[in-house]
Design an enzyme around this catalytic site. Structure first.
Site, PDB file in Angstrom:
ATOM      1  N   GLY A  29      37.910  39.738  42.993  1.00 19.84           N
ATOM      2  CA  GLY A  29      37.669  41.001  42.302  1.00 19.84           C
ATOM      3  C   GLY A  29      36.338  41.028  41.570  1.00 19.84           C
ATOM      4  O   GLY A  29      35.475  40.191  41.780  1.00 19.84           O
ATOM      5  N   LEU A  31      34.005  43.258  42.031  1.00 16.93           N
ATOM      6  CA  LEU A  31      33.213  43.238  43.261  1.00 16.93           C
ATOM      7  C   LEU A  31      31.773  43.669  43.026  1.00 16.93           C
ATOM      8  O   LEU A  31      31.493  44.512  42.165  1.00 16.93           O
ATOM      9  CB  LEU A  31      33.862  44.170  44.286  1.00 16.93           C
ATOM     10  CG  LEU A  31      35.330  43.865  44.604  1.00 16.93           C
ATOM     11  CD1 LEU A  31      35.853  44.841  45.643  1.00 16.93           C
ATOM     12  CD2 LEU A  31      35.498  42.426  45.085  1.00 16.93           C
ATOM     13  N   HIS A  35      30.173  41.160  47.971  1.00 15.83           N
ATOM     14  CA  HIS A  35      31.517  41.358  48.544  1.00 15.83           C
ATOM     15  C   HIS A  35      31.520  42.562  49.503  1.00 15.83           C
ATOM     16  O   HIS A  35      32.124  42.512  50.578  1.00 15.83           O
ATOM     17  CB  HIS A  35      32.537  41.675  47.442  1.00 15.83           C
ATOM     18  CG  HIS A  35      32.690  40.618  46.395  1.00 15.83           C
ATOM     19  ND1 HIS A  35      32.220  40.756  45.111  1.00 15.83           N
ATOM     20  CD2 HIS A  35      33.288  39.406  46.445  1.00 15.83           C
ATOM     21  CE1 HIS A  35      32.528  39.678  44.405  1.00 15.83           C
ATOM     22  NE2 HIS A  35      33.166  38.836  45.191  1.00 15.83           N
ATOM     23  N   GLN A  59      42.203  27.318  41.198  1.00 13.82           N
ATOM     24  CA  GLN A  59      40.843  26.848  41.453  1.00 13.82           C
ATOM     25  C   GLN A  59      39.993  26.771  40.185  1.00 13.82           C
ATOM     26  O   GLN A  59      38.800  26.509  40.258  1.00 13.82           O
ATOM     27  CB  GLN A  59      40.163  27.680  42.535  1.00 13.82           C
ATOM     28  CG  GLN A  59      39.852  29.119  42.185  1.00 13.82           C
ATOM     29  CD  GLN A  59      39.404  29.908  43.411  1.00 13.82           C
ATOM     30  OE1 GLN A  59      40.210  30.269  44.270  1.00 13.82           O
ATOM     31  NE2 GLN A  59      38.113  30.175  43.515  1.00 13.82           N
TER      32      GLN A  59
HETATM   33  O1  PAF Z   1      35.083  32.974  46.805  1.00 15.81           O
HETATM   34  C1  PAF Z   1      36.024  33.424  46.136  1.00 15.81           C
HETATM   35  O2  PAF Z   1      35.957  34.502  45.551  1.00 15.81           O
HETATM   36  C2  PAF Z   1      37.314  32.620  46.051  1.00 15.81           C
HETATM   37  O3  PAF Z   1      37.064  31.253  46.009  1.00 15.81           O
HETATM   38  C3  PAF Z   1      38.317  32.973  47.163  1.00 15.81           C
HETATM   39  C4  PAF Z   1      37.780  32.608  48.531  1.00 15.81           C
HETATM   40  C5  PAF Z   1      38.648  34.453  47.111  1.00 15.81           C
HETATM   41  C6  PAF Z   1      39.623  32.179  46.949  1.00 15.81           C
HETATM   42  O4  PAF Z   1      40.182  32.470  45.718  1.00 15.81           O
END
Ligand code: PAF
Length: 287
Positions: A29, A31, A35, A59
């Site tokens: 998000g 964006l 993106h 992550q």
């Molecule tokens: O690159 C990202 O925004 C994130 O690492 C992803 C690939 C959406 C996974 O959460």
């Protein structure tokens, strides 16, 4: 455009027409044009386009910016609608990591260096959520940005090793006019930090100039790029690399191709950037 937070609704739409091709753009998000360039490419190459918006806690390390990560769902949905997405999946944590969840996907080797060395739990979180999104959407093609180059190397490895049945496409980094790579985290920068943040692309561009002029010594390249970053008082170097773009191992001598990459703290904000040489297409084999 359909927006859903259920797996059932994604699968219902995905399998309405089993022969249709689907492009998937996974995002966290907030964006930006980077993106949106992925969504446009997916739009041009597939019958349907799915985007996902999910800030994946797995992550982020406990010390990182999960709670402050910028979010603006209404704006994101408007941008995705304009770019031609057909489906937006916006799961929550309870759906992605329900009570009892205990399966993680770990890629070894290429996760040990660079971002993986600086953020040891990061890629396990990325590959786990990306594997889940691939299983939920089952796209024909998945679109990732070059900006997170190591993420593309790790994901490509996972796709090959776990036999995911999809085409993996890496799209070029989108930059501001002054060279700063677009990132949702740029929003954290104060005006002086924003000005200083061009140091990443300036350092990498200096490496490219040297490569184009015939420099092939890895240490000489790393030193020249480090000097550019050291000259910026608001920047603190985390790592700087001239590596093999496939294995991410540091190069003593550059052969036919190289990946120049860096991570730099500007204030408290950690920014990353990279430049492949001789080109993105050359180092990713055209994908
Ligand atoms: O690159 C990202 O925004 C994130 O690492 C992803 C690939 C959406 C996974 O959460």
């Amino acid at each position: 455009m359909n927006v859903t937070n259920t797996i059932e609704a994604v699968r219902a739409m995905r399998w309405q027409n089993p022969t249709a091709t689907w492009g998937l753009v996974p995002t966290m998000g907030y964006l930006h044009e980077g993106h949106i360039s992925l969504v446009r490419r997916a739009r041009a190459e597939n019958d349907f386009v799915a985007a996902t918006i999910y800030v994946n806690p797995a992550q982020f390390a406990p010390t990182e910016d999960l709670s402050s990560y910028p979010r603006d769902l209404a704006r994101d949905l408007a941008l995705l609608q304009d770019a031609g997405a057909d489906l937006v999946f916006t799961p929550d944590n309870a759906l992605m990591y329900p009570a009892g969840f205990q399966t993680f996907v770990t890629v070894e080797g290429v996760t040990a260096v660079l971002e993986g060395a600086a953020r040891p739990t990061h890629f396990r979180g990325v590959t786990t959520i990306v594997a889940k999104l691939f299983n939920i959407v089952q796209p024909t093609r998945a679109y990732f940005g070059q900006k997170d180059f190591q993420q593309t190397v790790v994901t490509r490895r996972m796709i090959a090793d776990l036999n995911f049945n999809l085409e993996f496409i890496v799209c070029p980094t989108v930059r501001e006019a002054d060279g700063l790579a677009l990132s949702s985290r740029n929003t954290y920068l104060t005006p002086p930090q924003r000005a200083a943040a061009t140091v990443l692309s300036r350092a990498l561009a200096q490496g490219i100039v040297l490569l184009n002029a015939g420099e092939r010594d890895g240490d000489a390249l790393r030193q020249a790029m480090t000097a550019v970053i050291a000259a910026e008082p608001l920047a603190r170097l985390d790592y700087l690399s001239a590596a093999d773009p496939l294995t991410l191992a540091e190069l003593a001598q550059v052969g036919e191709m190289a990946l120049l990459s860096t991570a730099v703290f500007v204030g408290k904000t950690r920014l990353i950037d990279n430049m492949p040489w001789p080109s993105l297409t050359a180092v990713t084999g055209g994908q």
